[in-house]
Design a protein around this motif. Structure first.
Motif, mmCIF file in Angstrom:
data_model
loop_
_atom_site.group_PDB
_atom_site.id
_atom_site.type_symbol
_atom_site.label_atom_id
_atom_site.label_comp_id
_atom_site.label_asym_id
_atom_site.label_seq_id
_atom_site.Cartn_x
_atom_site.Cartn_y
_atom_site.Cartn_z
ATOM 1 N N MET A 1 42.869 30.025 46.642
ATOM 2 C CA MET A 1 41.981 29.656 48.061
ATOM 3 C C MET A 1 40.620 28.964 48.127
ATOM 4 O O MET A 1 40.434 28.755 46.647
ATOM 5 N N ASN A 2 40.968 27.667 48.736
ATOM 6 C CA ASN A 2 39.542 26.804 48.360
ATOM 7 C C ASN A 2 38.669 27.317 49.871
ATOM 8 O O ASN A 2 38.864 28.124 49.880
ATOM 9 N N ALA A 3 37.180 26.732 49.754
ATOM 10 C CA ALA A 3 36.505 26.530 49.863
ATOM 11 C C ALA A 3 36.615 26.376 51.874
ATOM 12 O O ALA A 3 35.657 28.094 52.514
ATOM 13 N N LEU A 4 37.347 25.772 51.749
ATOM 14 C CA LEU A 4 37.051 25.470 53.634
ATOM 15 C C LEU A 4 37.971 26.945 54.318
ATOM 16 O O LEU A 4 37.574 27.658 55.054
ATOM 17 N N GLU A 5 39.279 27.940 53.192
ATOM 18 C CA GLU A 5 40.294 28.769 53.551
ATOM 19 C C GLU A 5 38.514 29.766 53.678
ATOM 20 O O GLU A 5 38.652 30.700 54.271
ATOM 21 N N PHE A 6 38.130 30.056 52.400
ATOM 22 C CA PHE A 6 36.808 30.663 52.501
ATOM 23 C C PHE A 6 36.112 30.456 53.397
ATOM 24 O O PHE A 6 36.046 32.481 54.156
ATOM 25 N N GLU A 92 40.169 34.144 42.330
ATOM 26 C CA GLU A 92 40.610 34.918 41.154
ATOM 27 C C GLU A 92 42.487 34.000 41.280
ATOM 28 O O GLU A 92 42.797 33.966 40.467
ATOM 29 N N SER A 93 42.874 34.186 42.240
ATOM 30 C CA SER A 93 44.989 33.585 42.903
ATOM 31 C C SER A 93 44.845 32.022 42.407
ATOM 32 O O SER A 93 45.713 31.843 41.833
#
Length: 111
Positions: A1-6, A92-93
């Motif tokens: 997961m990247n920042a935008l997805e988060f 974590e992923s």
């Protein structure tokens, strides 16, 4: 997961779904036991539909401001009680650092 997805996922869960919950609760005559919810529902139902919309927009603004402030703390652009603590939010992923631009990403989405 990247920042935008988060940020997108948090915004959807906290703000978008939260607003839907508030709208459903305020506009629904289901039994409420909490005195504040009862009073707020009474206030909400006494408003014109335009004023109801304005109140909901204000609730959304409060949610966005609150989440923005939390993201600012995680990013390091705001502080907790003037404590200059640095945080690192890691996925974590894939071990990717997420914080640094969370607040900016959220505010860009809200523009």
């Amino acid at each position: 997961m990247n920042a935008l997805e988060f940020v997108t996922a948090i915004k959807r869960e906290v703000i978008d779904n939260g607003m839907q919950g508030y709208e459903n609760t305020l506009g629904n005559e289901t039994a409420a036991t909490d005195p504040l919810w009862i009073a707020t529902r009474k206030l909400y139902s006494s408003l014109s539909s335009s004023d109801q919309s304005t109140l909901l927009q204000f609730v959304r603004l409060v949610q966005v401001d609150t989440l923005s402030h939390i993201f600012g703390i995680l990013d390091g652009s705001s502080y907790l009680n003037e404590m200059r603590e640095s945080f690192q939010l890691i996925s974590e992923s894939d071990g990717e650092t997420l914080n640094g631009d969370l607040q900016d990403l959220l505010l860009e989405m809200e523009e």
